[in-house]
Each structure stands twice: as structure tokens, then as C-alpha cells.
Write a protein that holds these residues in place. Structure first.
Motif, PDB file in Angstrom:
ATOM      1  N   PHE A 232       0.820  -1.228   0.000  1.00 10.61           N
ATOM      2  CA  PHE A 232       0.000   0.000   0.000  1.00 10.61           C
ATOM      3  C   PHE A 232       0.848   1.271   0.000  1.00 10.61           C
ATOM      4  O   PHE A 232       0.403   2.298  -0.508  1.00 10.61           O
ATOM      5  CB  PHE A 232      -0.934   0.003   1.207  1.00 10.61           C
ATOM      6  N   LEU A 233       2.037   1.231   0.585  1.00 11.40           N
ATOM      7  CA  LEU A 233       2.826   2.460   0.754  1.00 11.40           C
ATOM      8  C   LEU A 233       4.177   2.382   0.066  1.00 11.40           C
ATOM      9  O   LEU A 233       5.037   3.220   0.311  1.00 11.40           O
ATOM     10  CB  LEU A 233       3.014   2.753   2.252  1.00 11.40           C
ATOM     11  N   ASN A 234       4.391   1.402  -0.772  1.00 12.69           N
ATOM     12  CA  ASN A 234       5.668   1.149  -1.450  1.00 12.69           C
ATOM     13  C   ASN A 234       6.884   1.423  -0.549  1.00 12.69           C
ATOM     14  O   ASN A 234       7.853   2.079  -0.941  1.00 12.69           O
ATOM     15  CB  ASN A 234       5.778   1.888  -2.785  1.00 12.69           C
ATOM     16  N   GLY A 235       6.802   0.898   0.674  1.00 11.11           N
ATOM     17  CA  GLY A 235       7.953   0.915   1.576  1.00 11.11           C
ATOM     18  C   GLY A 235       8.253   2.244   2.224  1.00 11.11           C
ATOM     19  O   GLY A 235       9.378   2.447   2.704  1.00 11.11           O
ATOM     20  N   THR A 236       7.286   3.142   2.285  1.00  6.66           N
ATOM     21  CA  THR A 236       7.551   4.478   2.843  1.00  6.66           C
ATOM     22  C   THR A 236       7.026   4.654   4.264  1.00  6.66           C
ATOM     23  O   THR A 236       7.062   5.757   4.799  1.00  6.66           O
ATOM     24  CB  THR A 236       6.915   5.563   1.948  1.00  6.66           C
ATOM     25  N   MET A 237       6.518   3.601   4.879  1.00  7.48           N
ATOM     26  CA  MET A 237       5.954   3.730   6.217  1.00  7.48           C
ATOM     27  C   MET A 237       7.047   4.172   7.207  1.00  7.48           C
ATOM     28  O   MET A 237       8.138   3.601   7.241  1.00  7.48           O
ATOM     29  CB  MET A 237       5.352   2.396   6.681  1.00  7.48           C
ATOM     30  N   THR A 238       6.725   5.172   8.001  1.00  3.39           N
ATOM     31  CA  THR A 238       7.685   5.653   8.989  1.00  3.39           C
ATOM     32  C   THR A 238       7.577   4.819  10.265  1.00  3.39           C
ATOM     33  O   THR A 238       6.599   4.093  10.483  1.00  3.39           O
ATOM     34  CB  THR A 238       7.417   7.123   9.323  1.00  3.39           C
ATOM     35  N   SER A 239       8.563   4.957  11.126  1.00  5.70           N
ATOM     36  CA  SER A 239       8.536   4.219  12.391  1.00  5.70           C
ATOM     37  C   SER A 239       7.368   4.683  13.256  1.00  5.70           C
ATOM     38  O   SER A 239       6.753   3.876  13.966  1.00  5.70           O
ATOM     39  CB  SER A 239       9.864   4.404  13.143  1.00  5.70           C
ATOM     40  N   ALA A 240       7.040   5.964  13.181  1.00  7.22           N
ATOM     41  CA  ALA A 240       5.903   6.472  13.962  1.00  7.22           C
ATOM     42  C   ALA A 240       4.592   5.879  13.456  1.00  7.22           C
ATOM     43  O   ALA A 240       3.712   5.513  14.246  1.00  7.22           O
ATOM     44  CB  ALA A 240       5.863   7.998  13.879  1.00  7.22           C
TER      45      ALA A 240
END
Length: 570
Positions: free
Chosen positions: A520-528
């Protein structure tokens, strides 16, 4: 929860855009590297030789109707964007030809003396968009020729004809088969076939245009929207200016009248050999035919070309199509719109120039080669991540299909048809020839950037997006009306829900979040964001481990689907 209040819709849209696009800072509408005095020297950046899973997911957002784990694996296995695009250019599994083959006279339903529901269903199946919309979404969900379908969808928003004005299912299929079948052909063939297509002929009034009063509608839109545009362009898409600093018009109204004269004298083919005076047995599945009595045989002059008096009707059409296709504006005009449909809302002039150069010459002297153009768009370094203003808002159709494909939902297409109206975009049903949105719609609070699909982000459609995300995740059970078999639709099947696989994934939280991040986010999910999702999932408690796993997965999917990080492709 499912939203009922509408008051904050505009605020939601604004927050979405700001969050996802960096608040509109930096850069002008066409990028900061606009050339001085016109034209940017095209350069071809080197293509990557290895592609990561995250980059593969990003490419899938641009070149398909949404990433899936299987599609991402295919792209990674191909080792480069270029190699995967080449694979896609060879595929052609989707089609509307069978629907196009069901031509019927205009009185097909009433002649059977049908009444009530039977009459409504007959009209729906033969004079409505439902069969085509279901096929469109079904193909988007399941067929492997994803790039061909995305390209045809892009073309349908450039060369627009709409079911809202012309009501014939077979005719709608015939028109859109031109776009699907020629998606990897030549743009000139698209212009030629569309010009004599009766669905378009009805939509823009070329059919039965008479020399006594030539209709200018198709002539004008052919030039304004399908080929050359209204102002002279450099190859990088920037406008040319005259000595007075003003833009230069591409054509005059007098030239529109001349083209309209050249396109007179065409009418519908008829079913069963009926006479051309018969408007019941109109055949929308074959090209228009000549009606010599209505043709203007005189000479016509437009765009520096003259058609001599006495030329045949076909010679007139061929000259019109050849002229607009070969006009220097067509390469940058069409190339920029294809880029905006597939990859970036704000391509730099240099990116447009590189693609325009390929449109003008594919390297083998061929102009308008769609395979070469689409590949140039997708493998360009700017599309692959170096753009100063990357990404674009997901238009409603791509929001629907991206969510469903990411979830693993299988459908015959009805569920999408049932919901797309509320989102503001129904395939094949654009409100006008100007499509669902203008290409230069400004990004709210931006600094000159464009955000075309933001035109569709009203208060009501923003709430509809949110409710769709809720209904298909938190409320995504087989009891939903749009997920059930539709008894009046031939071949209808229920939606196949993906919850078993998500229950298994939810047992391993880290693994599930990894999949959501990639697909869904092409690997851009942040740690937060990861921590917030984990916390939300942990709050879901149930004594049944399977139910708890499903509901935790649904919570995570709902939060991601309703977030700006999913609804804006970057």
C-alpha cells in the motif's frame, strides 16, 4: 468509524494534499528547469539494472491498477522497470470485443413488449454502461495485461466520449476497444479510428454533419483536446511566445470551420442492410459510412495544408488526421497528458521533452509509437524517483482498485460499479469531453503546481472515500449488498473476500505490517506510523483468536486506506 458528518470534508482534502505533497512548497507549475527561449535538449538517463521490492511496488502504482504481492514479485524477477515494461507490452488478455459484438436496434427492448423490471434490465444491459463497467473492473482486478489496461484508461481520459450522452452498450464497447486494442499501437491509428467511430460521431456531432451547416464540434475537439491543443508548444510542453510576449494560437476559428467542412457527409452504418434513412437500425459497432449528398466537395485550407476540390471523403478524413497527427504540437501535447495520467502531476519540461522526442521518433523513424512512448514515460529517471515534485493524488478509480487489489479482493466488477458514482468518477461516463478534471487544476495552497485529480475531492467525495475504506475493511463481510450475487445480472458472482490470508498474516504482526507497507505504501511507512498501527491493532481484543486476528488486520487496513500516504502516490 464510518463518517456521516460532512462539515470537515474540505479540511480533510486540504490536509491530505498538504501531508502527501509536502505542503505545496517549492517549484513552479511546470518545474523549475524550464528552458529559456523554448525547448529542452532531450537526454536519456540510464535505467536501473536492479529493482527493489519497494521500487517495484511504486512502479506497479503507475503502470497497473494497484500493486499485489504477486505483481511486485514479477517486477523484481524482471530485474528492471524496462524489462518488466517489455513483458507487459507483449500482453493483450483483456477485451471488450464480445460486448461490442452484440449490436441491437434502438427499439430492441420496446419491440419485445417488455415492461417493468424486464424492460429496465433489458435497457441496462443493451443501452447502459453497466456491462462495460463490470468488465473494466473485472479486468483491472484479474487480467495480467495491467499496463495495456492502464494505458487505455489514460487514453479514455484524453480522447473522451461518454455514455452519459450516447446510450448504446455495444457502441461504448466498440469505441473503447479502439483504445484498448491500440494502447500499444500507433496514436495516428487511434485518431483515425476514433474519427469514424459512430459512438464518437454521435457524442461530438460529426455523424450526419451536412455541407449546408457543417457541425464544428468534433473538428474543434479533435484539435483542442485530442492532438494539437490551443497554443503553440515547445517540445518540452512549455508555450511558445511571439515578439509581443503573448502565446501563439495553434489554429483560428476559421480553420475549425474548414476542418468541419472536410468532415461532412458521414452517417451511421445500418444493421441488416437497412437504408440510411432508418434511425432504428443504427449500427454503432461499424465505422461510419459516406453520405455523399451531405459532403462539401470544395477545397479546404487549415494548419498550412490545402485539400483540393474534388478530393474524396476518405481523402478528406485522411488529410485531417495526417495533419493534426504530424503537427509539431501533438508530440508534447499528448506526451504531457499521458505522463500526468500515469506518473506525475507536475512533470518537468525536461521529462516532457524526453518523452516528446520519442513520440516524434521512436528511434526507427516512426512517429506516435505508443509502445515506445509508454516505455519512455515509465523508465524515465523522473518517474523512477528523481522528480522535484513527485507523485499525484489517486483518482477515485485507482483508489478503488488499488485498495481492492492490495487487499486481495476478487470481484466480477459489480461492487466497484455500485460505489464509484459516490466517489465522483465512473469509467466511460465522463461529464463532458473535457474529462472528469482539467489537467491544469491547481494544487490548493500550492505554489503553481497542478493536482488534476484534486478537482474530484469535494466534501462529499472525501467522505465517500473514507466510508468506502471503512465499508470494505472494517465492514468487509459477505453480507454487504455490493458483495452479494446480483440475481438480475447474468453471470454475477459474489465477491471473494481475502480475510483467511489476512487472519494468518495478523498472527505475525511484523510480517503483516511489512506487507501493508510494501503493497500500500511502497515501503515508505515511517517508524511512527508503524508504531501507531501496532498500537491500534493491540487495542483489538477478542476471545476467539481467529476473529481477533481478522479484526486486527481490518483495523490496520482501514487506517492505511484512509490515510493520505495511501491516497497520494509518491
Amino acid at each position: 468509524m464510518r463518517i456521516k458528518l460532512l462539515a470537515s470534508g474540505a479540511g480533510i482534502g486540504l490536509a491530505l494534499l498538504l501531508s502527501a505533497c509536502g505542503g505545496g512548497g517549492g517549484g513552479g507549475g511546470g518545474g523549475s528547469s524550464a528552458p529559456q527561449g523554448g525547448g529542452t535538449t532531450p537526454t536519456t538517463p540510464p535505467a536501473p539494472v536492479v529493482i527493489s521490492a519497494a521500487e517495484a511496488s511504486r512502479l506497479a502504482k503507475q503502470a497497473s491498477f494497484g500493486p499485489t504481492p504477486e505483481l511486485i514479485d514479477q517486477i523484481v524477477a524482471a530485474k528492471s522497470a524496462s524489462a518488466w515494461v517489455d513483458q507487459q507490452l507483449a500482453l493483450s488478455s483483456s477485451s471488450y470485443a464480445d460486448i461490442a459484438g452484440k449490436a441491437v436496434p434502438t427499439n430492441y427492448c420496446t419491440a419485445q413488449s417488455l415492461t417493468g423490471t424486464d424492460l429496465s434490465n433489458c435497457n441496462r444491459d443493451n443501452f447502459g454502461a453497466l456491462p462495460m463497467a463490470m468488465r473494466f473492473y473485472s479486468n483491472a482486478m484479474g487480467k495480467d495485461d495491467q499496463l495495456r489496461q492502464r494505458t487505455a484508461f489514460a487514453l479514455s481520459q484524453i480522447v473522451v466520449a461518454s455514455d452519459l450522452e450516447v446510450h448504446t452498450t455495444a457502441g461504448l464497447a466498440t469505441f473503447n476497444q479502439i483504445l484498448l486494442g491500440n494502447a500499444f499501437g500507433n496514436y495516428k491509428d487511434i485518431l483515425r479510428e476514433v474519427t469514424l467511430n459512430p459512438f464518437m460521431g454521435n457524442f461530438l456531432d460529426m455523424v450526419d454533419s451536412n455541407k449546408s451547416a457543417p457541425n464544428e464540434n468534433y473538428a474543434r475537439e479533435l484539435m483542442q483536446l485530442f492532438s494539437v491543443g490551443t497554443v503553440m508548444l515547445n517540445m518540452d510542453g512549455t508555450p511558445k511566445t511571439g515578439a509581443d510576449g503573448a502565446v501563439i494560437a495553434t489554429y483560428s476559428n476559421a480553420e475549425v470551420k474548414e476542418v468541419a467542412r472536410a468532415l461532412t457527409g458521414w452517417t451511421y452504418a445500418r444493421l441488416d442492410g437497412a437504408a440510411i434513412s432508418d434511425y432504428v437500425k443504427v449500427d454503432y459497432t461499424r465505422p461510419m459510412i459516406v453520405n455523399a449528398a451531405r459532403f462539401d466537395t470544395g477545397a479546404k485550407t487549415f494548419l498550412n495544408v490545402t485539400i483540393p476540390a474534388g478530393a474524396t471523403q476518405q481523402q478528406n478524413v485522411d488529410t485531417v488526421v495526417d495533419t493534426v497527427f504530424n503537427h509539431p504540437n501533438t508530440a508534447p501535447f499528448v506526451s504531457k497528458r499521458l505522463i500526468q495520467q500515469l506518473t506525475l502531476a507536475n512533470p518537468s519540461p525536461a521529462y516532457v521533452a524526453r518523452v516528446s522526442a520519442v513520440f516524434a521518433d521512436n528511434g526507427s523513424g516512426v512517429r506516435g509509437d505508443m509502445k515506445a512512448v509508454i516505455k519512455a514515460i515509465l523508465v524515465d529517471a523522473e518517474a523512477r524517483g528523481s522528480a522535484a515534485t513527485p507523485g499525484k493524488v489517486k483518482e477515485p478509480v485507482l483508489f478503488l482498485t488499488g485498495l481492492a487489489r492490495g487487499m486481495g479482493l476478487k470481484s466480477d466488477g459489480y461492487a466497484f460499479y455500485y460505489r464509484d458514482n459516490g466517489l465522483g468518477q465512473m469509467p466511460f461516463r465522463a461529464p463532458s469531453v473535457f474529462n472528469f478534471y482539467p489537467y491544469d487544476f491547481p494544487l490548493p495552497l500550492g505554489s503553481g503546481e497542478f493536482s488534476p485529480a484534486s478537482k474530484l475531492m469535494t466534501t462529499s467525495t472525501m467522505v465517500a472515500r473514507h466510508n468506502l475504506a471503512w465499508d470494505w475493511t472494517m465492514g468487509g463481510e459477505s453480507t454487504r449488498a455490493e458483495f452479494k450475487t446480483q440475481p438480475t445480472i447474468a453471470g454475477s458472482v459474489p465477491v471473494e473476500l481475502p480475510w483467511a490470508q489476512w487472519e494468518a498474516l495478523a498472527a505475525d504482526e511484523a510480517k503483516m505490517l511489512e506487507r501493508i507497507d510494501l503493497v500500500f505504501l511502497n515501503g515508505t511507512m515511517t517508524s511512527a506510523q508503524r508504531a501507531a498501527l501496532s498500537s491500534a491493532m493491540a487495542a483489538v481484543k477478542n476471545t476467539d483468536p481467529a476473529i481477533q486476528a481478522r479484526k486486527r488486520a481490518q483495523v490496520a487496513l482501514y487506517i492505511v486506506a484512509s490515510s493520505p500516504h495511501f491516497q497520494v502516490d509518491r
